[in-house]
Design a protein around this motif. Structure first.
Motif, mmCIF file in Angstrom:
data_model
loop_
_atom_site.group_PDB
_atom_site.id
_atom_site.type_symbol
_atom_site.label_atom_id
_atom_site.label_comp_id
_atom_site.label_asym_id
_atom_site.label_seq_id
_atom_site.Cartn_x
_atom_site.Cartn_y
_atom_site.Cartn_z
ATOM 1 N N THR A 69 39.258 36.612 30.234
ATOM 2 C CA THR A 69 39.739 37.998 30.218
ATOM 3 C C THR A 69 38.589 38.975 29.941
ATOM 4 O O THR A 69 38.455 39.989 30.623
ATOM 5 C CB THR A 69 40.841 38.161 29.149
ATOM 6 O OG1 THR A 69 41.901 37.259 29.460
ATOM 7 C CG2 THR A 69 41.377 39.581 29.136
ATOM 8 N N ALA A 70 37.745 38.619 28.966
ATOM 9 C CA ALA A 70 36.620 39.498 28.631
ATOM 10 C C ALA A 70 35.672 39.626 29.827
ATOM 11 O O ALA A 70 35.189 40.711 30.150
ATOM 12 C CB ALA A 70 35.878 38.936 27.419
ATOM 13 N N HIS A 71 35.451 38.511 30.475
ATOM 14 C CA HIS A 71 34.555 38.469 31.624
ATOM 15 C C HIS A 71 35.059 39.351 32.769
ATOM 16 O O HIS A 71 34.342 40.175 33.330
ATOM 17 C CB HIS A 71 34.475 37.014 32.077
ATOM 18 C CG HIS A 71 33.193 36.689 32.720
ATOM 19 N ND1 HIS A 71 32.202 35.972 32.106
ATOM 20 C CD2 HIS A 71 32.715 37.035 33.934
ATOM 21 C CE1 HIS A 71 31.182 35.869 32.924
ATOM 22 N NE2 HIS A 71 31.470 36.495 34.034
ATOM 23 N N LEU A 72 36.318 39.156 33.103
ATOM 24 C CA LEU A 72 36.885 39.934 34.210
ATOM 25 C C LEU A 72 36.994 41.412 33.844
ATOM 26 O O LEU A 72 36.805 42.278 34.691
ATOM 27 C CB LEU A 72 38.254 39.357 34.609
ATOM 28 C CG LEU A 72 38.163 38.037 35.384
ATOM 29 C CD1 LEU A 72 39.543 37.409 35.542
ATOM 30 C CD2 LEU A 72 37.538 38.253 36.756
ATOM 31 N N THR A 73 37.269 41.680 32.584
ATOM 32 C CA THR A 73 37.330 43.075 32.140
ATOM 33 C C THR A 73 35.983 43.760 32.362
ATOM 34 O O THR A 73 35.916 44.877 32.875
ATOM 35 C CB THR A 73 37.689 43.144 30.632
ATOM 36 O OG1 THR A 73 38.939 42.495 30.436
ATOM 37 C CG2 THR A 73 37.785 44.581 30.156
ATOM 38 N N GLU A 74 34.915 43.056 31.999
ATOM 39 C CA GLU A 74 33.575 43.625 32.138
ATOM 40 C C GLU A 74 33.195 43.788 33.623
ATOM 41 O O GLU A 74 32.671 44.829 34.040
ATOM 42 C CB GLU A 74 32.564 42.736 31.397
ATOM 43 C CG GLU A 74 31.116 43.147 31.529
ATOM 44 C CD GLU A 74 30.818 44.565 31.050
ATOM 45 O OE1 GLU A 74 31.667 45.159 30.344
ATOM 46 O OE2 GLU A 74 29.747 45.091 31.397
ATOM 47 N N ASN A 75 33.479 42.764 34.425
ATOM 48 C CA ASN A 75 33.174 42.886 35.857
ATOM 49 C C ASN A 75 33.944 44.044 36.489
ATOM 50 O O ASN A 75 33.396 44.812 37.287
ATOM 51 C CB ASN A 75 33.526 41.589 36.586
ATOM 52 C CG ASN A 75 32.545 40.464 36.305
ATOM 53 O OD1 ASN A 75 31.526 40.677 35.638
ATOM 54 N ND2 ASN A 75 32.845 39.270 36.788
ATOM 55 N N GLY A 109 35.238 41.567 46.465
ATOM 56 C CA GLY A 109 35.510 40.209 46.027
ATOM 57 C C GLY A 109 34.456 39.740 45.054
ATOM 58 O O GLY A 109 34.606 39.784 43.841
ATOM 59 N N GLY A 110 33.328 39.294 45.592
ATOM 60 C CA GLY A 110 32.275 38.618 44.832
ATOM 61 C C GLY A 110 31.950 39.253 43.497
ATOM 62 O O GLY A 110 31.904 38.570 42.473
ATOM 63 N N ARG A 111 31.732 40.555 43.484
ATOM 64 C CA ARG A 111 31.266 41.214 42.260
ATOM 65 C C ARG A 111 32.294 41.150 41.135
ATOM 66 O O ARG A 111 31.930 41.162 39.963
ATOM 67 C CB ARG A 111 30.903 42.668 42.565
ATOM 68 C CG ARG A 111 29.685 43.130 41.831
ATOM 69 C CD ARG A 111 28.448 42.283 42.157
ATOM 70 N NE ARG A 111 27.483 43.041 42.922
ATOM 71 C CZ ARG A 111 26.869 42.577 43.997
ATOM 72 N NH1 ARG A 111 27.119 41.357 44.452
ATOM 73 N NH2 ARG A 111 26.007 43.317 44.634
ATOM 74 N N LEU A 112 33.564 41.062 41.492
ATOM 75 C CA LEU A 112 34.593 40.990 40.453
ATOM 76 C C LEU A 112 34.568 39.649 39.744
ATOM 77 O O LEU A 112 35.012 39.532 38.605
ATOM 78 C CB LEU A 112 35.984 41.182 41.064
ATOM 79 C CG LEU A 112 36.401 42.593 41.424
ATOM 80 C CD1 LEU A 112 37.767 42.556 42.093
ATOM 81 C CD2 LEU A 112 36.441 43.471 40.177
ATOM 82 N N PHE A 113 34.057 38.640 40.433
ATOM 83 C CA PHE A 113 34.131 37.282 39.894
ATOM 84 C C PHE A 113 32.757 36.726 39.550
ATOM 85 O O PHE A 113 32.600 35.540 39.307
ATOM 86 C CB PHE A 113 34.867 36.373 40.887
ATOM 87 C CG PHE A 113 36.207 36.919 41.262
ATOM 88 C CD1 PHE A 113 37.225 36.983 40.321
ATOM 89 C CD2 PHE A 113 36.447 37.429 42.534
ATOM 90 C CE1 PHE A 113 38.456 37.520 40.646
ATOM 91 C CE2 PHE A 113 37.678 37.969 42.871
ATOM 92 C CZ PHE A 113 38.686 38.013 41.924
ATOM 93 N N ASP A 114 31.751 37.597 39.504
ATOM 94 C CA ASP A 114 30.400 37.195 39.109
ATOM 95 C C ASP A 114 30.438 36.359 37.842
ATOM 96 O O ASP A 114 31.106 36.733 36.871
ATOM 97 C CB ASP A 114 29.551 38.445 38.794
ATOM 98 C CG ASP A 114 28.694 38.846 39.972
ATOM 99 O OD1 ASP A 114 28.652 38.088 40.960
ATOM 100 O OD2 ASP A 114 28.085 39.932 39.902
ATOM 101 N N GLY A 115 29.724 35.267 37.830
ATOM 102 C CA GLY A 115 29.601 34.481 36.613
ATOM 103 C C GLY A 115 30.725 33.486 36.400
ATOM 104 O O GLY A 115 30.683 32.693 35.473
ATOM 105 N N LEU A 116 31.735 33.503 37.250
ATOM 106 C CA LEU A 116 32.832 32.523 37.134
ATOM 107 C C LEU A 116 32.641 31.466 38.213
ATOM 108 O O LEU A 116 32.146 31.758 39.297
ATOM 109 C CB LEU A 116 34.185 33.208 37.337
ATOM 110 C CG LEU A 116 34.545 34.317 36.347
ATOM 111 C CD1 LEU A 116 35.851 34.972 36.757
ATOM 112 C CD2 LEU A 116 34.652 33.743 34.937
#
Ligand SMILES: *Cc1c(COP(=O)(O)O)cnc(C)c1O
Length: 246
Positions: free
Chosen positions: A6-12, A226-233
């Motif tokens: 959640t924290a990750h997606l919130t930041e992206n 797409g891609g930028r929202l899920f960076d790092g996952l």
């Protein structure tokens, strides 16, 4: 794990929205004039659920089959956008589910959608995908085809042609997308003038992770990210498999 996700997606999401807001400010546009479509074609269902919890409502899928499967699973307040090629035999099941089909790329498809919409008493909203750059490998109408058939475009009774969509050439420098995006806007203006305003074509779907600023500066009302929202996952192998073959 759940909290990290959640924290990750919130930041992206925050970063993407910040880029959108900065581009709107530069272009003198209201932030509310551009809508973010989260492209979830490579995202795990769990990530999509989190995006929904974070308040996103517009989700884009490139494959009709995956869109339908996810629409069934995430029944709720989602506006589904089909952004990839639509085969004519997939139109009927898709129509009741898709809020907007971005990828109508031929008159045959347009006619089929109109006919099936009549049978189902639906008024589906669609965009016409335009191959502005003229690359041979791409789907989409070429500009001349649309300009030559303005009267046909206004003849459909059920399908609502809400605007145009394009994909920029895949290159590293986002600035190189500008001619395509500007070309799409200019084509829209010509089609509206030519049809005496019978078509308003108010939606322009252009700009992705790498070039959303350019899309917004040139008039996009929808950006597909797409891609930028899920960076790092990282997707589990089963999802990559599904994405490649669904
Ligand atoms: C995958 C896809 C996108 C998103 O691209 P990203 O670069 O991952 O943001 C946008 N539009 C279409 C048509 C796509 O297939």
């Amino acid at each position: 794990m759940r909290i990290d996700l959640t924290a990750h997606l919130t930041e992206n999401l925050r970063r993407v929205r910040e880029r959108m807001a900065a581009a709107c400010a530069r272009a003198g546009r209201a932030a509310s004039s551009v809508r973010l479509v989260a492209v979830t074609k490579y995202a795990e269902l769990e990530w999509v659920r989190v995006l929904l919890q974070l308040g996103l409502r517009d989700l884009g899928e490139s494959r009709p089959r995956q869109l339908l499967a996810r629409a069934a699973e995430l029944n709720g307040d989602v506006r589904w956008h089909l952004i990839g090629h639509l085969q004519r035999n997939k139109v009927a099941p898709l129509l009741p589910r898709a809020a907007l089909i971005h990828s109508v790329d031929s008159f045959r498809l347009l006619e089929r959608i109109d006919r099936l919409a009549a049978e189902a008493a639906l008024q589906p909203r669609v965009l016409l995908e335009v191959n502005v750059s003229g690359e041979a490998s791409k789907n989409g109408f070429v500009a001349a085809e649309l300009l030559d058939h303005g009267s046909q475009l206004v003849s459909y009774r059920h399908v609502q042609i809400a605007g145009l969509m394009t994909m920029a050439p895949l290159v590293d420098d986002p600035e190189l997308a500008r001619p395509s995006f500007r070309g799409l806007r200019e084509l829209r203006d010509r089609l509206v003038a030519q049809t005496d305003g019978c078509l308003s074509l108010s939606e322009l779907s252009m700009g992705m992770s790498g070039d959303l600023e350019i899309g917004i500066e040139e008039g996009a009302t929808l950006v597909r990210v797409g891609g930028r929202l899920f960076d790092g996952l990282e997707t589990s192998p089963s999802v990559s498999h599904e994405s490649n073959h669904a």
